[in-house]
Design an enzyme around this catalytic site. Structure first.
Site, PDB file in Angstrom:
ATOM      1  N   HIS A   1      -5.902   0.304  -6.761  1.00 17.01           N
ATOM      2  CA  HIS A   1      -6.553  -0.419  -5.673  1.00 17.01           C
ATOM      3  C   HIS A   1      -6.821  -1.835  -6.166  1.00 17.01           C
ATOM      4  O   HIS A   1      -7.117  -2.031  -7.343  1.00 17.01           O
ATOM      5  CB  HIS A   1      -7.891   0.242  -5.305  1.00 17.01           C
TER       6      HIS A   1
ATOM      7  N   THR B   1       0.827  -1.213   0.000  1.00 15.74           N
ATOM      8  CA  THR B   1       0.000   0.000   0.000  1.00 15.74           C
ATOM      9  C   THR B   1       0.858   1.259   0.000  1.00 15.74           C
ATOM     10  O   THR B   1       0.599   2.207  -0.744  1.00 15.74           O
ATOM     11  CB  THR B   1      -0.909   0.009   1.258  1.00 15.74           C
TER      12      THR B   1
ATOM     13  N   GLU C   1     -17.056  -5.623  -4.168  1.00 11.35           N
ATOM     14  CA  GLU C   1     -16.522  -4.498  -4.942  1.00 11.35           C
ATOM     15  C   GLU C   1     -16.875  -4.612  -6.424  1.00 11.35           C
ATOM     16  O   GLU C   1     -17.130  -3.600  -7.081  1.00 11.35           O
ATOM     17  CB  GLU C   1     -15.008  -4.403  -4.738  1.00 11.35           C
TER      18      GLU C   1
HETATM   19  P1  CMP Z   1      -6.462   1.093  -1.194  1.00  9.15           P
HETATM   20  O1  CMP Z   1      -5.936  -0.233  -1.579  1.00  9.15           O
HETATM   21  O2  CMP Z   1      -7.270   1.823  -2.205  1.00  9.15           O
HETATM   22  O3  CMP Z   1      -7.330   0.966   0.151  1.00  9.15           O
HETATM   23  C1  CMP Z   1      -7.509   2.033   1.039  1.00  9.15           C
HETATM   24  C2  CMP Z   1      -6.629   3.210   0.694  1.00  9.15           C
HETATM   25  O4  CMP Z   1      -6.453   4.164   1.727  1.00  9.15           O
HETATM   26  C3  CMP Z   1      -5.235   2.719   0.422  1.00  9.15           C
HETATM   27  O5  CMP Z   1      -5.201   2.031  -0.805  1.00  9.15           O
HETATM   28  C4  CMP Z   1      -4.443   4.020   0.453  1.00  9.15           C
HETATM   29  O6  CMP Z   1      -4.413   4.676  -0.780  1.00  9.15           O
HETATM   30  C5  CMP Z   1      -5.268   4.894   1.400  1.00  9.15           C
HETATM   31  N1  CMP Z   1      -4.531   5.253   2.601  1.00  9.15           N
HETATM   32  C6  CMP Z   1      -4.205   6.502   2.953  1.00  9.15           C
HETATM   33  N2  CMP Z   1      -3.554   6.508   4.106  1.00  9.15           N
HETATM   34  C7  CMP Z   1      -3.455   5.233   4.523  1.00  9.15           C
HETATM   35  C8  CMP Z   1      -2.874   4.585   5.658  1.00  9.15           C
HETATM   36  N3  CMP Z   1      -2.254   5.268   6.620  1.00  9.15           N
HETATM   37  N4  CMP Z   1      -2.964   3.245   5.745  1.00  9.15           N
HETATM   38  C9  CMP Z   1      -3.602   2.523   4.780  1.00  9.15           C
HETATM   39  N5  CMP Z   1      -4.175   3.087   3.679  1.00  9.15           N
HETATM   40  C10 CMP Z   1      -4.086   4.416   3.547  1.00  9.15           C
END
Ligand code: CMP
Length: 140
Positions: free
Chosen positions: A117, A93, A128
């Site tokens: 994502h 992530t 989803e």
């Molecule tokens: P995604 O896989 O889209 O799922 C949730 C999203 O939150 C993640 O990717 C990140 O882009 C976003 N995000 C922002 N800050 C955080 C964080 N501290 N921890 C995890 N996800 C985060």
């Protein structure tokens, strides 16, 4: 090993930099196939509903605001172990922790603007996919 489907989103930071083709090529080269794909602008309500599982997290509001800064490409990928495989190709992530050669290592700007994502489990993938696509739109 089983044939699975997973939801993928190419986020606004990546569509803004014209990375859709490069990201899609990586997914196809890894053996995943597209069974659906569309480019949309999320409404604030859609972003909040999609990320509902994170609504108690400190980053929720910023994340939802970011997801409406530009178009996204929502897509359904199919293949052997598609959920895990897509997450492997995406990388961690936080791009700072992502392995070399992953999409997030090569393209992400930050933990928030992290380019893609991908669903994290079979039940999430089913929810989803249904959030964005009807059965008729899934063309295997
Ligand atoms: P995604 O896989 O889209 O799922 C949730 C999203 O939150 C993640 O990717 C990140 O882009 C976003 N995000 C922002 N800050 C955080 C964080 N501290 N921890 C995890 N996800 C985060």
């Amino acid at each position: 090993m089983a044939i699975e489907r997973t939801l993928s989103i190419i986020k606004p930071d990546a569509t803004r930099r014209n990375l859709t083709g490069q990201i899609n090529a990586r997914l196809e080269e890894a053996g995943l196939s597209f069974v659906a794909q569309k480019r949309v602008r999320l409404t604030p309500e859609q972003a909040e509903a999609f990320y509902d599982v994170h609504k108690e997290r400190a980053f929720f509001e910023d994340l939802c605001n970011f997801m409406i800064t530009g178009p996204v490409v929502v897509q359904v990928l199919e293949g052997e172990d598609a959920i895990a495989k897509n997450r492997e190709i995406m990388g961690a992530t936080n791009p700072a922790n992502a392995d070399a050669g992953t999409i997030r290592k090569d393209f992400a700007e930050s933990i928030e603007a992290n380019s893609v994502h991908g669903s994290d489990a079979p039940d999430t993938a089913a929810r989803e996919i249904a959030f964005f696509f009807s059965e008729l739109e899934l063309v295997g």
